[in-house]
Scaffold this active site. Structure first.
Site, PDB file in Angstrom:
ATOM      1  N   THR A   1      22.522  70.151  29.090  1.00 57.88           N
ATOM      2  CA  THR A   1      23.245  69.275  28.166  1.00 57.88           C
ATOM      3  C   THR A   1      22.303  68.814  27.060  1.00 57.88           C
ATOM      4  O   THR A   1      22.745  68.465  25.970  1.00 57.88           O
ATOM      5  CB  THR A   1      23.832  68.041  28.897  1.00 57.88           C
ATOM      6  OG1 THR A   1      22.848  67.542  29.808  1.00 57.88           O
ATOM      7  CG2 THR A   1      25.080  68.410  29.664  1.00 57.88           C
TER       8      THR A   1
ATOM      9  N   HIS B   1      27.405  71.949  40.266  1.00 53.63           N
ATOM     10  CA  HIS B   1      26.438  71.854  39.166  1.00 53.63           C
ATOM     11  C   HIS B   1      25.234  72.753  39.318  1.00 53.63           C
ATOM     12  O   HIS B   1      24.287  72.649  38.530  1.00 53.63           O
ATOM     13  CB  HIS B   1      25.918  70.423  39.027  1.00 53.63           C
ATOM     14  CG  HIS B   1      26.945  69.443  38.606  1.00 53.63           C
ATOM     15  ND1 HIS B   1      27.143  69.084  37.291  1.00 53.63           N
ATOM     16  CD2 HIS B   1      27.848  68.742  39.317  1.00 53.63           C
ATOM     17  CE1 HIS B   1      28.112  68.201  37.220  1.00 53.63           C
ATOM     18  NE2 HIS B   1      28.560  67.975  38.442  1.00 53.63           N
TER      19      HIS B   1
ATOM     20  N   LYS C   1      13.038  67.625  29.640  1.00 54.03           N
ATOM     21  CA  LYS C   1      13.970  67.844  30.744  1.00 54.03           C
ATOM     22  C   LYS C   1      13.165  67.705  32.027  1.00 54.03           C
ATOM     23  O   LYS C   1      11.933  67.576  31.958  1.00 54.03           O
ATOM     24  CB  LYS C   1      14.612  69.227  30.655  1.00 54.03           C
ATOM     25  CG  LYS C   1      13.591  70.354  30.408  1.00 54.03           C
ATOM     26  CD  LYS C   1      14.241  71.709  30.259  1.00 54.03           C
ATOM     27  CE  LYS C   1      14.896  71.932  28.905  1.00 54.03           C
ATOM     28  NZ  LYS C   1      16.324  72.070  28.934  1.00 54.03           N
ATOM     29  N   ARG C   2      13.816  67.729  33.186  1.00 54.25           N
ATOM     30  CA  ARG C   2      13.049  67.670  34.423  1.00 54.25           C
ATOM     31  C   ARG C   2      12.084  68.850  34.500  1.00 54.25           C
ATOM     32  O   ARG C   2      12.337  69.913  33.917  1.00 54.25           O
ATOM     33  CB  ARG C   2      13.997  67.701  35.628  1.00 54.25           C
ATOM     34  CG  ARG C   2      14.672  66.375  35.884  1.00 54.25           C
ATOM     35  CD  ARG C   2      13.698  65.265  36.175  1.00 54.25           C
ATOM     36  NE  ARG C   2      13.103  65.392  37.487  1.00 54.25           N
ATOM     37  CZ  ARG C   2      13.473  64.690  38.552  1.00 54.25           C
ATOM     38  NH1 ARG C   2      14.427  63.779  38.444  1.00 54.25           N
ATOM     39  NH2 ARG C   2      12.891  64.867  39.712  1.00 54.25           N
TER      40      ARG C   2
ATOM     41  N   LYS D   1      13.025  76.103  34.789  1.00 53.36           N
ATOM     42  CA  LYS D   1      13.159  75.674  33.394  1.00 53.36           C
ATOM     43  C   LYS D   1      11.999  76.200  32.535  1.00 53.36           C
ATOM     44  O   LYS D   1      12.019  76.131  31.324  1.00 53.36           O
ATOM     45  CB  LYS D   1      13.250  74.156  33.310  1.00 53.36           C
ATOM     46  CG  LYS D   1      14.496  73.599  34.003  1.00 53.36           C
ATOM     47  CD  LYS D   1      14.590  72.095  33.867  1.00 53.36           C
ATOM     48  CE  LYS D   1      15.690  71.480  34.707  1.00 53.36           C
ATOM     49  NZ  LYS D   1      17.017  71.519  34.086  1.00 53.36           N
TER      50      LYS D   1
ATOM     51  N   LYS E   1      22.639  68.099  22.805  1.00 51.75           N
ATOM     52  CA  LYS E   1      22.171  66.905  22.087  1.00 51.75           C
ATOM     53  C   LYS E   1      21.292  67.308  20.900  1.00 51.75           C
ATOM     54  O   LYS E   1      21.409  66.759  19.795  1.00 51.75           O
ATOM     55  CB  LYS E   1      21.384  65.992  23.034  1.00 51.75           C
ATOM     56  CG  LYS E   1      22.258  65.374  24.117  1.00 51.75           C
ATOM     57  CD  LYS E   1      21.461  64.750  25.259  1.00 51.75           C
ATOM     58  CE  LYS E   1      22.373  64.562  26.464  1.00 51.75           C
ATOM     59  NZ  LYS E   1      21.652  64.346  27.734  1.00 51.75           N
TER      60      LYS E   1
END
Ligand code: 26W
Length: 812
Positions: free
Chosen positions: A650, A355, A542-543, A548, A654
């Site tokens: 992911t 992952h 998100k985290r 990110k 969504k």
């Protein structure tokens, strides 16, 4: 299952009475929630029993999804939905003056995961059950899930997540199925009749007690199992020996030290810190899980050599990869198979998903620590390593290559390598990610085992992320194209025909506005902040991680703010930027970023000169249940990671499914979303994969050049330390240094200008309402391909080699 409204109402009232001796009028909301949950579990129990019986009677191959994390969230609503009795329950309760929505809010999220990997596991369980695939979860029943986040004065504060405080209606404790897991001690070796026997002595025994939760398939009578293990002392409450000697505190200490194994989820994603307790957790659930699998297999009376025909173990990232050595141990030491036989069976049983490619997330255990805790397992890992190294040497005659690929090297055990060598399948989670694994990170292994590598692009369950969380949109879709999409989400593509249909688009618009309005009312109630429901809802949830790039988002906001200050008449559609993100408690830079977002939010939200056009909100405690609320409101989905760093993502799927337009780098599954919807229906910006790779290879990126040559950037970056944000210079000095002195590892400054342009494009696209809604419809139409049903079908066909089992309704 079937139940009519009248029966349901009676059953519910009876439950309240038998559990609490209360009726509707005297019971608390919490008791009503607990009674309803308990009733729903009862409704599922017939199916659960049938499913188990049918699986064992028909000797069907079973999948066991081994994962350290299952980020399940709440179960009440999705269980009722999957049983097919949502309307009955909702209306029945309404007639009793109870709001189902309100009761759903009382359930504590099962937050037994950090983020993407854990949520994926939860979506997979839902899809396996809904597709009738005999697949079960195996993991740890953490006493405390991912910490609860409070924001105090702009800073993140972590509070223990005592999710079990009101009990857990869904689980069943199965003490009769407990097993013992052994840690530490020594291993002695004896030879008898030419065979080596290993004896494990002086170990510390830990009792692993399983708690089973039903995983209910969507209207198909299938109920699979998620089995989570809890650590307990064997002699129950105390170390009796110490207790009887009067050493009370020692006796209690022992109990706590054992129980600590399943007490907390490690709140770190992507950074391993090599704590012994984490390795203990890994072996604990893996050993218990395999024991229970082997025990149930043996009941069938089939020979051990054939177990691979009936059992598949899927390893979710490397965290459960000790399973490979433990299974070898069982087959050799307990079932007395030869090494070669045991190896051939093990590799056929195991499959592994990677992952992440971030180097700091690749698990490596120091040999000494590993050996002391798991002496026999270490012997087996060493032997696997030796045999593998020999094969590599025989193939390449190259010692350097052997060293590079060795499972045990430089004082560490490389768990990813163990997982690859011991599995028959290795998959990445999006096309780009798999490509990078094959050509770069795991290139040597790909060359050695080309057939093992494959891609399985992630997915999300459309039941939770559309039908459940956005019921009005689901109804609109059904009213427009019929309900086939519910069982075959790829049929959402039929919506394409309506992408230019003004009446459809008007309805789509109304639904989004209603969702936004409801959310703003919640924000007003909870935080006393007013948000304009007509503003663009721009969401990054998100985290929190440097790769990110929440920082990039903040920089664009600051840029917009400065522009508005200079020109209050700037013609932009009002925008509200939402953030939601937990930072790992030890991740300093991430925590600073949270403070920065909150500082910027404070400035902007309190500046009446820009307030009508710009707002920033940091949503506290981002979790599955919060995601279910915010995603249906989003107009813009922020997927802005540095290209090559996000394995898949992911959240991107969504948002797309709920009609948001994505602003994205060509990273992870964004690439595939872009492929489906085309250039016109997504806003792409930023460096491409090859550019990032080139920079990293040549080490010739100079962040400071971008800072010097772009006045906007200079102003923003300087603002971090010149007091203009109204906080002491020291507050964001480290972010400043990270960007300039440390050269901005994730290319925030490099991508800034392109991102600002992309955001301008979003602004103008949104100004054309009809065009925007068309894009939105096109995104929804293509989102069916990202249902985890699709993903699971591919796992089933190409990795597990199984098909669905049709569970028949059987009343006993
Ligand atoms: C502390 C060790 C550790 C290391 C890695 C803990 C957790 C991890 C996970 C691999 C982090 C994770 O959640 N990865 C995410 O997995 C998702 C599901 O495949 C992907 O969509 C995300 O891109 C990836 O970051």
């Amino acid at each position: 299952m079937f139940v009519d409204k009248k029966t349901f109402k009676n059953d519910f009232k009876k439950k309240l009475m038998t559990l609490y001796a209360e009726d509707i009028d005297t019971s608390s909301k919490l008791h009503q929630y607990l009674a309803l949950g308990s009733l729903i579990k009862e409704y599922a129990s017939q199916g659960w029993m049938n499913t188990n019986n049918q699986y064992s009677r028909q000797a069907r191959k079973q999948i066991y999804y081994f994962s350290m994390e299952f980020l399940i969230g709440r179960l009440l609503g999705s269980n009722i939905l999957n049983l097919g009795i949502y309307d009955i329950c909702k209306e029945g309760l309404y007639e009793l003056n109870i709001s189902l929505d309100e009761l759903e809010e009382l359930e504590n999220d099962a937050g037994l995961g950090n983020g993407g990997l854990g949520r994926l596991a939860a979506c997979f369980l839902d899809s396996m059950a809904s597709l009738g695939i005999p697949g079960h979860g195996c993991g740890i029943r953490y006493g405390y899930g991912l910490f609860e986040q409070k924001i105090v004065n702009g800073y993140q504060v972590e509070i223990p997540d005592n999710w079990l405080r009101d009990g857990n209606v869904w689980e069943v404790r199965r003490e009769d199925k407990a097993v013992i897991v052994k840690f530490g001690g020594e291993v002695t070796m004896n030879e008898k009749d030419g065979r080596l026997y290993f004896e494990h002595k002086n170990y510390e025994p830990v009792l692993a007690v399983p708690y089973d939760t039903p995983i209910i398939g969507y209207k198909n009578n299938t109920v699979n199992t998620m089995r989570l293990w809890s650590a307990e002392t064997i002699d129950k409450d105390f170390d009796l020996d110490s207790f009887s000697k009067g050493q009370y505190s020692k006796a209690v200490e022992h109990k706590y030290s054992i129980e600590s194994i399943s007490q907390v989820l490690y709140p770190d994603d992507t950074r391993i810190d090599g704590k012994i307790l984490r390795l203990k957790q890994q072996y604990f659930f893996v050993c218990a899980g395999l024991k229970s699998i082997v025990r149930s297999y043996k009941k069938t009376g089939r020979p051990m050599r054939e177990i691979y025909k009936y059992v598949q173990v899927h390893i979710n990232d490397t965290h459960p990869s000790v399973a490979i050595a433990e299974f070898m141990r069982i087959l050799m030491d307990e079932e007395l198979l030869s090494w070669d036989d045991a190896w051939s069976i093990t590799t056929r049983v195991m499959a592994y998903t990677n992952h992440t490619i971030l180097a700091e997330a690749l698990e490596k255990w120091p040999i000494e620590l590993f050996k002391k805790l798991l002496p026999r397992i270490f012997m087996i890992v060493s032997e696997i390593n030796e045999r593998f190294c020999k094969e590599v040497y025989e193939k390449y005659n190259d010692l350097e290559k052997v060293h590079k690929m060795a499972i045990v090297s430089d004082g560490f055990i490389n768990m990813a390598y163990l997982a690859i060598v011991g599995s028959h399948s290795v998959n990445g989670v999006a096309k780009l990610h798999t490509e990078i694994l094959k050509t770069r990170e795991l290139h040597n292994f790909f060359e050695f085992y080309p057939k093992k590598f494959n891609n399985k692009t992630n997915g999300i369950t459309h039941r939770r992320w559309l039908i459940k969380s956005n019921p009005n949109l689901a109804s609109l879709i059904t009213n427009t194209i019929g309900d086939k999409w519910i069982y075959s989400p790829e049929r959402l593509i039929d919506l394409l025909k309506f992408a230019k249909d003004e009446s459809f688009k008007e309805k789509l618009h109304d639904i989004k506005q209603k969702n936004k309005l409801k959310f703003t009312e919640m924000i007003q109630r909870k935080y006393n902040i007013s948000v304009d429901p007509n503003s663009i809802f721009d969401v990054q949830v998100k985290r929190l991680h440097a790769y990110k790039r929440q920082l990039l988002n903040v920089f664009n906001i600051l840029n917009l703010y400065y522009k508005l200050k200079e020109n209050p008449n700037l013609n932009i559609v009002p925008r509200t930027f939402f953030f939601g993100a937990k930072a790992a408690p030890g991740y300093y830079l991430a925590k600073r970023t949270i403070k920065l977002i909150n500082t910027v939010a404070d400035i902007i939200n309190n500046d009446s000169s820009v307030n009508e056009k710009l707002k920033v909100l940091f949503l506290e405690n981002y979790s599955v249940s919060l995601a279910e609320k915010i995603i249906p409101c989003a107009d813009v989905s922020e997927q802005i990671s540095t290209t090559t760093k996000e394995a898949s993502g992911t959240g991107n799927m969504k948002f797309m499914m709920n009609g948001a337009i994505t602003i994205a780098t060509l990273d992870g599954a964004n690439v595939e979303i872009h492929e489906k919807v085309g250039d016109d229906n997504i806003v792409i910006f930023g460096m491409k994969k090859d550019e990032v790779i080139e920079y990293e290879k040549n080490k010739n990126y100079r962040a400071v050049d971008f800072y010097n040559s772009d006045a906007r950037l200079k102003r923003i970056v300087d603002g971090l330390i010149n007091g203009s944000l109204g906080v002491p210079k020291s507050e964001f000095e480290d972010i400043y240094k990270y960007l300039l002195a440390n050269n901005d590892e994730f290319f925030v400054l490099k991508d800034f200008s392109d991102y600002v342009e992309a955001q301008d494009k979003i602004n103008s696209l949104y100004s054309d309402k009809s065009k925007w809604l068309e894009m939105s419809a096109i995104n929804i139409a293509h989102s069916g391909d990202f249902s985890s049903d699709n993903t699971i079908k591919n796992y089933a066909k190409e990795i597990w080699h199984i098909g669905p089992v049709n569970i028949r309704l059987k009343k006993n």
